[in-house]
Scaffold this active site. Structure first.
Site, PDB file in Angstrom:
ATOM      1  CG  ASN A   9      -1.628   1.537   1.739  1.00  0.00           C
ATOM      2  OD1 ASN A   9      -2.304   1.704   0.373  1.00  0.00           O
ATOM      3  ND2 ASN A   9      -2.310   1.693   1.929  1.00  0.00           N
ATOM      4  CE  LYS A  11      -0.457   3.271   4.487  1.00  0.00           C
ATOM      5  NZ  LYS A  11      -0.323   3.382   5.635  1.00  0.00           N
ATOM      6  CG  HIS A  95      -6.121   2.190   5.078  1.00  0.00           C
ATOM      7  ND1 HIS A  95      -5.435   3.169   5.781  1.00  0.00           N
ATOM      8  CD2 HIS A  95      -5.249   1.266   5.143  1.00  0.00           C
ATOM      9  CE1 HIS A  95      -3.853   3.019   6.247  1.00  0.00           C
ATOM     10  NE2 HIS A  95      -4.276   1.834   5.775  1.00  0.00           N
ATOM     11  CD  GLU A  97      -3.296   5.664   6.732  1.00  0.00           C
ATOM     12  OE1 GLU A  97      -3.112   5.487   5.301  1.00  0.00           O
ATOM     13  OE2 GLU A  97      -3.014   5.546   7.411  1.00  0.00           O
ATOM     14  CD  GLU A 167      -3.302  -2.277   7.579  1.00  0.00           C
ATOM     15  OE1 GLU A 167      -2.552  -2.532   6.508  1.00  0.00           O
ATOM     16  OE2 GLU A 167      -4.213  -0.903   7.250  1.00  0.00           O
ATOM     17  N   GLY A 173       1.966   2.681  10.455  1.00  0.00           N
ATOM     18  CA  GLY A 173       3.112   3.456  10.813  1.00  0.00           C
ATOM     19  C   GLY A 173       4.040   4.578  11.764  1.00  0.00           C
ATOM     20  CB  SER A 212       5.031  -1.433  12.200  1.00  0.00           C
ATOM     21  OG  SER A 212       4.513  -0.297  12.261  1.00  0.00           O
TER      22      SER A 212
HETATM   23  P1  PGA Z   1       2.678   0.312   7.221  1.00  0.00           P
HETATM   24  O1  PGA Z   1       1.175   0.411   7.341  1.00  0.00           O
HETATM   25  O2  PGA Z   1       3.306  -0.693   6.941  1.00  0.00           O
HETATM   26  O3  PGA Z   1       3.619   1.632   7.424  1.00  0.00           O
HETATM   27  O4  PGA Z   1       2.248   0.628   8.738  1.00  0.00           O
HETATM   28  C1  PGA Z   1      -0.025  -0.245   6.882  1.00  0.00           C
HETATM   29  C2  PGA Z   1      -0.805   0.118   6.151  1.00  0.00           C
HETATM   30  O5  PGA Z   1      -1.483   1.505   6.540  1.00  0.00           O
HETATM   31  O6  PGA Z   1      -1.716  -0.768   5.148  1.00  0.00           O
END
Ligand code: PGA
Length: 252
Positions: A9, A11, A95, A97, A167, A173, A212
């Site tokens: 992903n 983003k 997601h 976000e 998640e 992140g 992460s």
């Molecule tokens: P990350 O993001 O690996 O940077 O923690 C995962 C995601 O949001 O799909």
């Protein structure tokens, strides 16, 4: 035996130049790796270009989001049919976000899930609790609510053509990965929730972990019985990191 998926992903990151070097390296590495599919979800403008860089049979293209409408006066939106035409096989939906910054409710997530499937794509449905919800003992309720909102709308039969991703918001992140045991606990909750509707669908359902995931923790996470791969943010922007995670998916 469920086939692993390791999905990238990106983003709101990337450029044509980055796409070229990153995807070329991932494609070369993934080619011939058994038991794993590598899915790349770049920003919309790069879909076609990234698709053109893929030659390995186990590389697939995915979209990060789609509209909850099919067509019409919805400025700035992109439909599931459009990304299917661009070569996508998957689309991420729900997601955290999108839920948090763009107001996507359970009802919107369910509508998008259906749009994705109607366009012939496989949804990667993301669910996850916040740190506050976990600390208040609301983790299980939150996960079950998010999963049920979609199962109720789509019907259990349609979960056959779907992938789930757990998640935890507090792990995205932040560099704070859920421990393999914490992740496994939630993956088992999700699978048992699906089992209530159909043991057969639950057994076949791929449930990815995201938050992460890095080269140095992927193998341990993926070794858990109910973890079938990962949804990778930050580490998917680095070919060496991402390739190591795909390799961990392959040797699960
Ligand atoms: P990350 O993001 O690996 O940077 O923690 C995962 C995601 O949001 O799909």
């Amino acid at each position: 035996m469920r086939r692993s998926i390791v999905a990238a992903n990106w983003k709101l990151n990337g450029s044509l130049e980055m796409a070229k070097s990153l995807v070329t390296a991932i494609d070369a590495h993934s080619n011939g790796l058994a038991g794993v599919d590598a899915v790349i979800c770049p920003p919309f403008p790069y879909l076609s270009y990234v698709g053109g860089l893929m030659s390995a049979g186990n590389m697939c293209l995915g979209a990060q989001s789609v509209a909850d409408q099919q067509s019409g006066a919805f400025t700035g939106e992109v439909s599931a049919e459009m990304v299917a035409e661009m070569g996508c096989r998957y689309a991420i939906v729900g997601h955290s976000e999108r839920r948090e910054y763009y107001g996507e409710t359970d009802a919107i997530v369910a509508a998008k899930f259906l749009r994705i499937q109607t366009a012939g794509l496989i949804p990667i449905l993301c669910v996850g609790e916040s740190l506050e919800q976990r600390e208040q003992g609301m983790m299980q309720d939150t996960i079950v609510r998010q999963v049920s909102a979609v199962v109720t709308e789509a019907g259990i039969a349609n979960m056959k053509n779907a992938v789930l991703a757990y998640e935890p918001i507090w792990a995205i992140g932040t560099g704070k990965t859920a421990s393999p045991e914490q992740a496994q606990e939630v993956h088992a909750i999700i699978r048992s929730e699906i089992t209530k509707h159909s043991a057969d669908v639950a057994e076949g359902l791929r449930i990815l972990y995201g938050g992460s995931v890095k080269a140095n923790n992927a193998a341990e996470l993926f070794s858990q019985p109910d973890i079938d791969g990962g949804l990778i943010g930050g580490a998917s922007l680095d070919a060496e990191q991402f390739n190591a995670i795909v390799a961990a998916g392959s040797s699960k």
